[in-house]
Design a protein around this motif. Structure first.
Motif, short mmCIF file in Angstrom:
data_model
loop_
_atom_site.label_atom_id
_atom_site.label_comp_id
_atom_site.label_asym_id
_atom_site.label_seq_id
_atom_site.Cartn_x
_atom_site.Cartn_y
_atom_site.Cartn_z
N VAL A 1 30.76 -15.64 -69.10
CA VAL A 1 31.97 -15.44 -68.30
C VAL A 1 32.72 -16.76 -68.19
CG1 VAL A 1 32.90 -14.70 -66.08
CG2 VAL A 1 30.82 -13.62 -66.98
N GLY B 1 35.54 -13.93 -58.46
CA GLY B 1 36.62 -13.47 -59.30
C GLY B 1 36.86 -11.99 -59.11
N ASP C 1 27.75 -9.70 -61.90
CA ASP C 1 29.00 -9.20 -62.48
C ASP C 1 29.55 -8.07 -61.61
OD1 ASP C 1 27.64 -7.22 -65.27
OD2 ASP C 1 27.63 -6.87 -63.11
N SER C 2 30.62 -7.46 -62.04
CA SER C 2 31.27 -6.45 -61.21
C SER C 2 30.47 -5.17 -61.06
CB SER C 2 32.66 -6.15 -61.78
OG SER C 2 33.49 -7.28 -61.61
N CYS D 1 33.27 -10.43 -58.95
CA CYS D 1 32.34 -11.19 -59.77
C CYS D 1 31.97 -12.41 -58.92
CB CYS D 1 33.05 -11.61 -61.05
SG CYS D 1 32.05 -12.47 -62.23
N ALA E 1 37.86 -16.75 -65.13
CA ALA E 1 37.68 -15.47 -64.47
C ALA E 1 37.50 -15.62 -62.96
CB ALA E 1 36.47 -14.75 -65.05
N PHE E 2 37.24 -16.83 -62.53
CA PHE E 2 36.97 -17.09 -61.11
C PHE E 2 38.18 -17.79 -60.49
CE2 PHE E 2 32.60 -15.81 -61.19
CZ PHE E 2 32.21 -16.03 -62.50
N CYS F 1 34.40 -9.11 -63.70
CA CYS F 1 33.79 -9.67 -64.90
C CYS F 1 32.65 -8.77 -65.34
CB CYS F 1 33.30 -11.11 -64.68
SG CYS F 1 31.89 -11.27 -63.57
N GLU F 2 32.30 -8.91 -66.59
CA GLU F 2 31.17 -8.15 -67.15
C GLU F 2 30.29 -9.10 -67.95
OE1 GLU F 2 32.52 -3.68 -68.17
OE2 GLU F 2 33.62 -5.20 -69.31
#
Length: 126
Positions: free
Chosen positions: A108, A98, A52-53, A33, A112-113, A101-102
């Motif tokens: 987000v 990160g 995102d991922s 991410c 997450a990072f 993530c979505e």
């Protein structure tokens, strides 16, 4: 700890452009991410653009149509092209990475990072 390295900040007049770069070569996640955040003086840090991922890009409403996030996979560089800059874009800009993530960057959480750059200052003033 992996650190990211940003560059490209500076001072511009309203309506001007800047391109920020972030070296992500030390990020080894298979589906990372990646995002750009900014923090203005006295304000909370906010995500402005991200992948995102699933490599889907997203933007916070205030920069849509003006900022473009992109990446050069061969060079492991994350970019943020900023056009039509406004005084309210003045902030320290950070890139972040990160593991996964979505969804849109505005949804987000910062937690997450795990990896951040040191920041690069962008000042928009006449």
């Amino acid at each position: 700890q992996v650190q990211l390295v940003e560059s490209g900040g500076g001072s511009v007049q309203p309506g001007g452009s800047l391109r920020l770069s972030c070296d992500t070569s030390r990020v080894t996640y298979s589906r990372p991410c990646l995002a750009w955040f900014r923090q203005a003086a006295g304000e909370k840090r906010e995500g402005v653009a991200g992948f995102d991922s699933d490599a889907l890009g997203s933007y916070v409403d205030s920069v849509k149509g003006r900022f473009t996030i992109s990446k050069d996979a061969a060079k492991n560089i994350l970019y943020l092209q900023m056009n039509d800059l406004k005084p309210e874009d003045t902030a320290m800009y950070f890139c972040a990475a990160g593991r996964f993530c979505e969804g849109g960057i505005q949804f987000v959480p910062e937690m997450a990072f795990g990896f951040w750059g040191q920041g690069t200052q962008v000042t928009v003033s006449s």
